[in-house]
Design an enzyme around this catalytic site. Sequence first.
Site, PDB file in Angstrom:
ATOM      1  N   HIS A  72       0.844  -1.204   0.000  1.00  0.00           N
ATOM      2  CA  HIS A  72       0.000   0.000   0.000  1.00  0.00           C
ATOM      3  C   HIS A  72       0.879   1.253   0.000  1.00  0.00           C
ATOM      4  O   HIS A  72       1.760   1.379   0.839  1.00  0.00           O
ATOM      5  CB  HIS A  72      -0.910   0.022   1.231  1.00  0.00           C
ATOM      6  CG  HIS A  72      -2.087  -0.887   1.128  1.00  0.00           C
ATOM      7  ND1 HIS A  72      -3.176  -0.801   1.957  1.00  0.00           N
ATOM      8  CD2 HIS A  72      -2.367  -1.894   0.267  1.00  0.00           C
ATOM      9  CE1 HIS A  72      -4.077  -1.711   1.602  1.00  0.00           C
ATOM     10  NE2 HIS A  72      -3.600  -2.398   0.589  1.00  0.00           N
ATOM     11  N   TYR A 200      -9.270   5.064   7.897  1.00  0.00           N
ATOM     12  CA  TYR A 200      -9.390   5.368   9.326  1.00  0.00           C
ATOM     13  C   TYR A 200     -10.395   6.516   9.454  1.00  0.00           C
ATOM     14  O   TYR A 200     -10.167   7.600   8.919  1.00  0.00           O
ATOM     15  CB  TYR A 200      -8.051   5.853   9.883  1.00  0.00           C
ATOM     16  CG  TYR A 200      -6.966   4.816   9.991  1.00  0.00           C
ATOM     17  CD1 TYR A 200      -6.161   4.487   8.895  1.00  0.00           C
ATOM     18  CD2 TYR A 200      -6.711   4.173  11.198  1.00  0.00           C
ATOM     19  CE1 TYR A 200      -5.135   3.554   9.011  1.00  0.00           C
ATOM     20  CE2 TYR A 200      -5.691   3.236  11.318  1.00  0.00           C
ATOM     21  CZ  TYR A 200      -4.908   2.936  10.229  1.00  0.00           C
ATOM     22  OH  TYR A 200      -3.895   2.011  10.340  1.00  0.00           O
ATOM     23  N   PRO A 292      -3.969  -0.169  18.757  1.00  0.00           N
ATOM     24  CA  PRO A 292      -3.696  -0.585  17.370  1.00  0.00           C
ATOM     25  C   PRO A 292      -3.933   0.519  16.332  1.00  0.00           C
ATOM     26  O   PRO A 292      -3.695   0.315  15.159  1.00  0.00           O
ATOM     27  CB  PRO A 292      -4.636  -1.761  17.159  1.00  0.00           C
ATOM     28  CG  PRO A 292      -5.662  -1.655  18.215  1.00  0.00           C
ATOM     29  CD  PRO A 292      -5.039  -0.942  19.366  1.00  0.00           C
ATOM     30  N   LYS A 296       1.145  -0.371  15.177  1.00  0.00           N
ATOM     31  CA  LYS A 296       2.534  -0.417  15.654  1.00  0.00           C
ATOM     32  C   LYS A 296       2.870  -1.638  16.502  1.00  0.00           C
ATOM     33  O   LYS A 296       4.049  -1.946  16.696  1.00  0.00           O
ATOM     34  CB  LYS A 296       2.841   0.843  16.468  1.00  0.00           C
ATOM     35  CG  LYS A 296       2.879   2.108  15.636  1.00  0.00           C
ATOM     36  CD  LYS A 296       3.936   2.037  14.565  1.00  0.00           C
ATOM     37  CE  LYS A 296       3.808   3.158  13.552  1.00  0.00           C
ATOM     38  NZ  LYS A 296       4.257   2.741  12.217  1.00  0.00           N
ATOM     39  N   TYR A 384       3.914   6.505  10.217  1.00  0.00           N
ATOM     40  CA  TYR A 384       3.079   5.332   9.883  1.00  0.00           C
ATOM     41  C   TYR A 384       3.896   4.266   9.151  1.00  0.00           C
ATOM     42  O   TYR A 384       3.794   3.074   9.471  1.00  0.00           O
ATOM     43  CB  TYR A 384       1.886   5.767   9.024  1.00  0.00           C
ATOM     44  CG  TYR A 384       0.826   4.689   8.904  1.00  0.00           C
ATOM     45  CD1 TYR A 384       0.924   3.699   7.921  1.00  0.00           C
ATOM     46  CD2 TYR A 384      -0.248   4.637   9.776  1.00  0.00           C
ATOM     47  CE1 TYR A 384      -0.029   2.694   7.813  1.00  0.00           C
ATOM     48  CE2 TYR A 384      -1.212   3.641   9.675  1.00  0.00           C
ATOM     49  CZ  TYR A 384      -1.096   2.678   8.690  1.00  0.00           C
ATOM     50  OH  TYR A 384      -2.032   1.677   8.585  1.00  0.00           O
TER      51      TYR A 384
HETATM   52  P1  FAS Z   1       2.325 -12.170  21.552  1.00  0.00           P
HETATM   53  O1  FAS Z   1       1.336 -11.845  22.646  1.00  0.00           O
HETATM   54  O2  FAS Z   1       1.864 -12.224  20.143  1.00  0.00           O
HETATM   55  O3  FAS Z   1       2.977 -13.612  21.842  1.00  0.00           O
HETATM   56  C1  FAS Z   1       3.300 -13.979  23.171  1.00  0.00           C
HETATM   57  C2  FAS Z   1       3.301 -15.506  23.233  1.00  0.00           C
HETATM   58  O4  FAS Z   1       3.765 -15.880  24.538  1.00  0.00           O
HETATM   59  C3  FAS Z   1       1.890 -16.073  23.086  1.00  0.00           C
HETATM   60  O5  FAS Z   1       1.883 -17.080  22.098  1.00  0.00           O
HETATM   61  C4  FAS Z   1       1.564 -16.628  24.469  1.00  0.00           C
HETATM   62  O6  FAS Z   1       0.778 -17.793  24.417  1.00  0.00           O
HETATM   63  C5  FAS Z   1       2.954 -16.927  25.027  1.00  0.00           C
HETATM   64  N1  FAS Z   1       3.026 -16.886  26.495  1.00  0.00           N
HETATM   65  C6  FAS Z   1       2.418 -16.013  27.330  1.00  0.00           C
HETATM   66  N2  FAS Z   1       2.736 -16.309  28.607  1.00  0.00           N
HETATM   67  C7  FAS Z   1       3.563 -17.398  28.569  1.00  0.00           C
HETATM   68  C8  FAS Z   1       4.223 -18.184  29.548  1.00  0.00           C
HETATM   69  N3  FAS Z   1       4.086 -17.888  30.854  1.00  0.00           N
HETATM   70  N4  FAS Z   1       4.974 -19.231  29.149  1.00  0.00           N
HETATM   71  C9  FAS Z   1       5.127 -19.505  27.827  1.00  0.00           C
HETATM   72  N5  FAS Z   1       4.531 -18.809  26.838  1.00  0.00           N
HETATM   73  C10 FAS Z   1       3.758 -17.766  27.218  1.00  0.00           C
HETATM   74  N6  FAS Z   1      -1.149  -4.935  16.698  1.00  0.00           N
HETATM   75  C11 FAS Z   1      -1.288  -4.260  15.548  1.00  0.00           C
HETATM   76  O7  FAS Z   1      -0.301  -3.720  15.047  1.00  0.00           O
HETATM   77  N7  FAS Z   1      -2.528  -4.150  14.935  1.00  0.00           N
HETATM   78  C12 FAS Z   1      -3.646  -4.757  15.465  1.00  0.00           C
HETATM   79  O8  FAS Z   1      -4.733  -4.644  14.917  1.00  0.00           O
HETATM   80  C13 FAS Z   1      -3.537  -5.483  16.665  1.00  0.00           C
HETATM   81  N8  FAS Z   1      -4.630  -6.106  17.215  1.00  0.00           N
HETATM   82  C14 FAS Z   1      -4.485  -6.790  18.406  1.00  0.00           C
HETATM   83  C15 FAS Z   1      -5.580  -7.429  19.020  1.00  0.00           C
HETATM   84  C16 FAS Z   1      -5.439  -8.119  20.244  1.00  0.00           C
HETATM   85  C17 FAS Z   1      -6.639  -8.791  20.895  1.00  0.00           C
HETATM   86  C18 FAS Z   1      -4.177  -8.168  20.874  1.00  0.00           C
HETATM   87  C19 FAS Z   1      -4.003  -8.870  22.213  1.00  0.00           C
HETATM   88  C20 FAS Z   1      -3.086  -7.539  20.278  1.00  0.00           C
HETATM   89  C21 FAS Z   1      -3.232  -6.854  19.036  1.00  0.00           C
HETATM   90  N9  FAS Z   1      -2.145  -6.228  18.410  1.00  0.00           N
HETATM   91  C22 FAS Z   1      -2.259  -5.540  17.248  1.00  0.00           C
HETATM   92  C23 FAS Z   1      -0.839  -6.276  18.989  1.00  0.00           C
HETATM   93  C24 FAS Z   1      -0.217  -7.610  18.643  1.00  0.00           C
HETATM   94  O9  FAS Z   1      -0.169  -7.732  17.262  1.00  0.00           O
HETATM   95  C25 FAS Z   1       1.109  -7.671  19.331  1.00  0.00           C
HETATM   96  O10 FAS Z   1       1.821  -6.456  19.203  1.00  0.00           O
HETATM   97  C26 FAS Z   1       1.959  -8.811  18.857  1.00  0.00           C
HETATM   98  O11 FAS Z   1       1.234 -10.003  19.004  1.00  0.00           O
HETATM   99  C27 FAS Z   1       3.236  -8.812  19.701  1.00  0.00           C
HETATM  100  O12 FAS Z   1       3.901  -9.986  19.485  1.00  0.00           O
HETATM  101  P2  FAS Z   1       4.662 -10.709  20.697  1.00  0.00           P
HETATM  102  O13 FAS Z   1       5.458  -9.694  21.431  1.00  0.00           O
HETATM  103  O14 FAS Z   1       5.325 -11.893  20.098  1.00  0.00           O
HETATM  104  O15 FAS Z   1       3.530 -11.153  21.732  1.00  0.00           O
HETATM  105  C1  PHB Z   2      -5.801  -4.707  10.791  1.00  0.00           C
HETATM  106  O1  PHB Z   2      -5.880  -4.919   9.580  1.00  0.00           O
HETATM  107  O2  PHB Z   2      -6.099  -5.570  11.648  1.00  0.00           O
HETATM  108  C2  PHB Z   2      -5.322  -3.359  11.265  1.00  0.00           C
HETATM  109  C3  PHB Z   2      -4.803  -2.473  10.341  1.00  0.00           C
HETATM  110  C4  PHB Z   2      -4.362  -1.221  10.774  1.00  0.00           C
HETATM  111  C5  PHB Z   2      -4.458  -0.887  12.109  1.00  0.00           C
HETATM  112  C6  PHB Z   2      -4.988  -1.786  13.033  1.00  0.00           C
HETATM  113  C7  PHB Z   2      -5.424  -3.036  12.611  1.00  0.00           C
HETATM  114  O3  PHB Z   2      -4.042   0.346  12.531  1.00  0.00           O
END
Ligand code: FAS
Ligand code: PHB
Length: 389
Positions: A72, A200, A292, A296, A384
């Site tokens: 994009h 957005y 989100p 980032k 961004y």
């Molecule tokens: P993660 O949370 O992805 O991974 C951590 C891992 O550690 C998990 O698999 C978990 O099971 C494991 N773990 C936890 N405790 C443990 C333990 N005690 N022992 C062993 N393993 C353990 N970011 C965006 O940029 N855009 C979005 O739209 C967006 N939407 C999101 C929606 C939700 C509901 C959430 C929670 C996050 C969202 N995020 C979004 C942010 C998300 O993408 C995170 O930034 C990303 O998953 C970060 O990756 P990790 O740091 O690897 O953590």
């Molecule tokens: C998504 O596609 O899930 C998404 C994209 C941009 C954002 C947040 C979520 O800022």
Amino acid sequence: MRRQVVIIGGGPSGLLLSQLLHRDGIETIVLERRSRDYVLGRIRAGVLEWGSVEMLRTAGVDGRMNDQGLVHGGTYLAARNRGFRIDFEARVGRKVMVYGQTEVTADLYAARDAMGGEIIHEAEGVAPHGLDTAAPWVSYVKDGTEHRIDCDYVVGCDGFHGVSRGCIPESVRTEYERIYPFGWLGILSEVPPVSHELIYANHPRGFALCSMRNPQLSRHYIQVGLDEKAEAWSDDAFWDELRRRIPQDAADTLVTGPSIEKSIAPLRSFVCEPIRWGRLFLVGDAAHIVPPTGAKGLNLAISDVHYLWQGLRARYGDGEEEGLARYSERALARVWKSVRFSWSMTTLLHHFPEQGAFGQRIQDADLAYLEQSEAAQTALAENYVGLPF
Ligand code: FAS
Ligand code: PHB
């Protein structure tokens, strides 16, 4: 058992770090609490900064992304049902990649398997020990049997609710937090995206975001109150509310369909300092959380991996320790700039009832200024697409 680096958490950051270190001949083992299916069942991020794309290419996991990712060159912002475009390419000469976190994680698992990477799923009771000594170790239970792994370093890639951040003594740790008074109700639906780029939208009824995963799979969000439940929203109610908040031309062409995933994510900004203590390093959501709105979260996890990977390869390469010594300082410097950007996008685009009509007018003026000012658009685009590592 002994490994050079024990990584707690098999999400994107833990897998990417393991992949990069393995390619440099550094032994790792990943301890993941959940099953692989559970991890791959999460629907999360959608947008990759170009620096993240390049990190995935360096790790050799970019095959499917190159084929299926959507490049994009800009995004749309909207105020009161009227949209305008921010041209990333024209402003800062860079783009972003739309490729879901679920796919990134699947690609990383496939690459780890291909290299024989060690990943223990359903590892229970993971506990780091001796982090303030030269001989740390990690214990965990698998199928009722206790295991011990001696190591040089422990990396907490275990997300916001993981075990690692709490291993840094409270006397050492400072936590900064802002919790927003709303959440995002998101749905995934097998319908074509409403636009070729993201939208957005700021609206007095609340924020909305139109995103996508591929030309046949859309991801949409609307701002909802913290007391709301996803199951209380029918698909029709969601689509009707989304139509009210997005630009009229998009509302007129929106294709709706049944949701295949529907969930509410709370929004918070959170940073822990420091993100290194002794032989423990925190990475990604274990260290920080962003709303989100600025896309980032995943990208910050990848930039933390960049700094720690560089530090560990220098340490195991020619014994140079500066990268590890300065990991927290370097990673957090970039984290705080992204935390600021995510906060500013959230403040700009969401409805804050307590700010009243004056607050809405300020947001309208802010968006009007963005629409008219190349300088303002350049600043938004620069953040961004991703600041340099
Ligand atoms: P993660 O949370 O992805 O991974 C951590 C891992 O550690 C998990 O698999 C978990 O099971 C494991 N773990 C936890 N405790 C443990 C333990 N005690 N022992 C062993 N393993 C353990 N970011 C965006 O940029 N855009 C979005 O739209 C967006 N939407 C999101 C929606 C939700 C509901 C959430 C929670 C996050 C969202 N995020 C979004 C942010 C998300 O993408 C995170 O930034 C990303 O998953 C970060 O990756 P990790 O740091 O690897 O953590
Ligand atoms: C998504 O596609 O899930 C998404 C994209 C941009 C954002 C947040 C979520 O800022």
